[in-house]
Design a protein around this motif. Structure first.
Motif, PDB file in Angstrom:
ATOM      1  N   UNK A 138      44.836  23.361  51.679  1.00 41.85           N
ATOM      2  CA  UNK A 138      45.408  22.064  52.025  1.00 41.85           C
ATOM      3  C   UNK A 138      44.780  20.911  51.252  1.00 41.85           C
ATOM      4  N   UNK A 139      43.745  21.189  50.464  1.00 42.68           N
ATOM      5  CA  UNK A 139      43.155  20.174  49.607  1.00 42.68           C
ATOM      6  C   UNK A 139      42.150  19.271  50.283  1.00 42.68           C
ATOM      7  N   UNK A 140      42.075  19.301  51.587  1.00 40.28           N
ATOM      8  CA  UNK A 140      41.144  18.444  52.309  1.00 40.28           C
ATOM      9  C   UNK A 140      40.154  19.230  53.145  1.00 40.28           C
ATOM     10  N   UNK A 141      40.672  20.072  54.010  1.00 40.15           N
ATOM     11  CA  UNK A 141      39.819  20.769  54.958  1.00 40.15           C
ATOM     12  C   UNK A 141      39.545  22.220  54.575  1.00 40.15           C
ATOM     13  N   UNK A 142      40.516  22.895  54.003  1.00 39.92           N
ATOM     14  CA  UNK A 142      40.392  24.324  53.717  1.00 39.92           C
ATOM     15  C   UNK A 142      40.916  24.658  52.328  1.00 39.92           C
ATOM     16  N   UNK A 143      40.124  25.455  51.601  1.00 36.10           N
ATOM     17  CA  UNK A 143      40.562  26.032  50.334  1.00 36.10           C
ATOM     18  C   UNK A 143      40.194  27.503  50.364  1.00 36.10           C
ATOM     19  N   UNK A 144      41.022  28.323  49.769  1.00 37.92           N
ATOM     20  CA  UNK A 144      40.827  29.761  49.744  1.00 37.92           C
ATOM     21  C   UNK A 144      40.714  30.204  48.291  1.00 37.92           C
ATOM     22  N   UNK A 145      39.517  30.610  47.899  1.00 34.55           N
ATOM     23  CA  UNK A 145      39.326  31.078  46.529  1.00 34.55           C
ATOM     24  C   UNK A 145      40.009  32.426  46.397  1.00 34.55           C
ATOM     25  N   UNK A 146      40.987  32.468  45.524  1.00 32.58           N
ATOM     26  CA  UNK A 146      41.725  33.715  45.302  1.00 32.58           C
ATOM     27  C   UNK A 146      40.871  34.698  44.512  1.00 32.58           C
ATOM     28  N   UNK A 147      40.119  34.174  43.548  1.00 31.25           N
ATOM     29  CA  UNK A 147      39.271  35.049  42.760  1.00 31.25           C
ATOM     30  C   UNK A 147      38.371  34.260  41.832  1.00 31.25           C
ATOM     31  N   UNK A 148      37.314  34.933  41.485  1.00 31.22           N
ATOM     32  CA  UNK A 148      36.405  34.478  40.431  1.00 31.22           C
ATOM     33  C   UNK A 148      36.389  35.630  39.441  1.00 31.22           C
ATOM     34  N   UNK A 149      36.900  35.388  38.239  1.00 24.81           N
ATOM     35  CA  UNK A 149      37.044  36.467  37.255  1.00 24.81           C
ATOM     36  C   UNK A 149      36.218  36.122  36.018  1.00 24.81           C
ATOM     37  N   UNK A 150      35.422  37.074  35.588  1.00 31.43           N
ATOM     38  CA  UNK A 150      34.633  36.917  34.372  1.00 31.43           C
ATOM     39  C   UNK A 150      35.022  38.012  33.383  1.00 31.43           C
ATOM     40  N   UNK A 151      35.071  37.666  32.116  1.00 34.14           N
ATOM     41  CA  UNK A 151      35.363  38.632  31.071  1.00 34.14           C
ATOM     42  C   UNK A 151      34.259  39.688  31.056  1.00 34.14           C
ATOM     43  N   UNK A 152      34.633  40.950  30.943  1.00 34.07           N
ATOM     44  CA  UNK A 152      33.667  42.048  30.985  1.00 34.07           C
ATOM     45  C   UNK A 152      32.648  41.981  29.847  1.00 34.07           C
ATOM     46  N   UNK A 153      32.975  41.295  28.776  1.00 34.09           N
ATOM     47  CA  UNK A 153      32.055  41.184  27.637  1.00 34.09           C
ATOM     48  C   UNK A 153      30.986  40.112  27.814  1.00 34.09           C
ATOM     49  N   UNK A 154      30.960  39.437  28.964  1.00 35.51           N
ATOM     50  CA  UNK A 154      30.000  38.355  29.192  1.00 35.51           C
ATOM     51  C   UNK A 154      29.201  38.534  30.483  1.00 35.51           C
ATOM     52  N   UNK A 155      28.625  39.707  30.719  1.00 31.46           N
ATOM     53  CA  UNK A 155      27.830  39.856  31.947  1.00 31.46           C
ATOM     54  C   UNK A 155      26.481  39.153  31.800  1.00 31.46           C
ATOM     55  N   UNK A 156      25.949  38.735  32.896  1.00 26.14           N
ATOM     56  CA  UNK A 156      24.600  38.166  32.998  1.00 26.14           C
ATOM     57  C   UNK A 156      24.308  37.036  32.014  1.00 26.14           C
ATOM     58  N   UNK A 157      25.290  36.182  31.770  1.00 26.78           N
ATOM     59  CA  UNK A 157      25.076  35.008  30.930  1.00 26.78           C
ATOM     60  C   UNK A 157      24.976  33.726  31.761  1.00 26.78           C
ATOM     61  N   UNK A 158      25.048  33.838  33.098  1.00 28.32           N
ATOM     62  CA  UNK A 158      24.991  32.657  33.955  1.00 28.32           C
ATOM     63  C   UNK A 158      26.288  31.884  34.003  1.00 28.32           C
TER      64      UNK A 158
END
Length: 142
Positions: A61-81
């Protein structure tokens, strides 16, 4: 050079490359996924030169609740912060949102993920064999 942006100017090919960079394919309908990304309330992406290497998106709703659908990182960039920078940028962009939920099937069950999300302020509030739910509940004065 790595940049973080809130612009939704990635191409469908960029999205396909990111989402298929790992061992498993997360989606089968990339037209629908691309449309979902473009229609998300918040979408923060990480670009390395011209390559999309990370993305976080949410709706709510932009004010009270947000639902993160996903956090996706490229497999070639692990452990880079990059995941931390991505989540921090998202939390800054959504600074006026009180409750931010992350609902996941499996990706946030590892001890690393649990510790990382707790460090970022999320609390595990529900878990069963099928899903895991985290909540960041911030005190915001409106």
């Amino acid at each position: 050079m790595v940049t973080i942006t809130a612009r939704k100017n990635m191409s469908q090919d960029d999205v396909f490359e990111l989402y298929t960079s790992g061992d498993t394919e997360l989606y089968t309908d990339y037209d629908q996924l691309y449309s979902s990304i473009l229609n998300s309330d918040y979408c923060i992406s990480v670009i390395d030169d011209d390559q999309l290497i990370g993305l976080i998106r949410s709706s709510g709703d932009g004010n009270y609740n947000q639902y993160i659908a996903e956090i996706v990182m490229h497999a070639g960039y692990p452990t880079h912060g990059i995941g931390s920078k991505l989540l921090d940028a998202y939390l800054t962009a959504a600074a006026d949102v009180r409750k931010i939920y992350i609902l996941s099937h499996e990706h946030y069950r590892t001890s690393f993920s649990r510790t990382w999300l707790q460090y970022k302020g999320f609390k595990l509030i529900a878990e069963n064999d099928n899903i895991i739910l985290y909540l960041l509940d911030r005190e915001i004065k409106y």
